[in-house]
Design a protein around this motif. Structure first.
Motif: not given
Length: 258
Positions: A135-143, A145-150, A213-218, A222-230
């Motif tokens: 869904r578009i909301d999960y797609l945006l959350a995925f993109l 958080q991937y941008a944060i990884a970049v 782990d972003f597979f769960d977002i895709w 989930i919307y946010w991977n807390k471990s990744f963000l921390i």
């Protein structure tokens, strides 16, 4: 203000034009991930992994990461180090050129190329192997958080550039780091099949979460991977602190030499 915007666009356009003329940059950032995706899916088959999802729905994230790592850990730090190595920054500052704009243009050009390689990987996976979109909301959350990884990976690349300031060192060093991260992030074998020690090491690497782990977002769990963000916040703070310390020490050293 309009003139400044035009200059920034020019810097960005020139950087992108140069980057696309560097075969190594284009190969590792764009061609190699697509090639590996094609080989892996054809070798193992686009097998079902349950709930209507297939291997491509997981592997495309790994392919994106395979393009991001050389871009942020090799191309970007070498770009910066080359400026330090030939003293072009100092010469431009001497002639009154605002090098901050050039630096921002360099950063933005690498971010744009990261967006391009991400888009190409997703579209290729969709057109060739039938990638299932969320869904578009999960797609945006995925993109997002991937941008944060970049961005985190670029900060690490910036630290490398300031530490070595030598392209002859950065190239082999970046390649070693890149392939080690490939190994820990499940590029060559499934992450679940890796030894437990490797998995524990991978748990402290932000890019591992983006590539696995972003597979769960895709799939919309989930919307946010807390471990990744921390973890990303920690890397961001530590990386920015190191960059600040290295820059300050470098300035102090230059003043003493003068």
């Amino acid at each position: 203000m309009k003139g400044i915007d035009i200059n920034m666009k020019n810097y960005l356009f020139i950087d992108l034009k140069i980057m696309f003329r560097i075969p190594l940059s284009v190969f590792f950032s764009v061609v190699y991930p697509i090639l590996m995706m094609f080989i892996i899916i054809l070798s193992y088959g686009n097998i079902s992994i349950g709930d209507g999802y297939y291997l491509i729905d997981k592997y495309f994230m790994i392919a994106i990461g395979m393009g991001i790592l050389p871009l942020t850990l090799i191309s970007f730090p070498m770009w910066l180090a080359n400026s330090f190595e030939n003293n072009s920054i100092e010469r431009l500052n001497f002639f009154g050129v605002k090098t901050s704009k050039i630096f921002i243009g360099d950063v933005l050009s690498h971010l744009v190329l990261a967006c391009i390689t991400t888009t190409i990987n997703i579209l290729f996976a969709y057109v060739v192997f039938g990638l299932r979109f969320p869904r578009i909301d999960y797609l945006l959350a995925f993109l997002l958080q991937y941008a944060i990884a970049v961005i985190v990976a670029m900060i690490i690349g910036g630290v490398f550039a300031l530490m070595f300031k030598n392209t002859q060192i950065l190239m082999p060093f970046g390649l070693v780091v890149m392939f080690v991260l490939y190994m820990f992030c499940g590029v060559f074998i499934s992450f679940e099949e890796m030894p437990s020690f490797f998995q524990k090491v991978a748990d402290i690497l932000p890019i591992k979460y983006a590539m696995n782990d972003f597979f769960d977002i895709w799939i919309g769990k989930i919307y946010w991977n807390k471990s990744f963000l921390i973890l990303s916040a920690i890397y961001f703070i530590v990386g920015c602190t190191l960059i600040f310390i290295i820059i300050v020490r470098g300035r102090d050293k230059s003043r003493k030499e003068k």
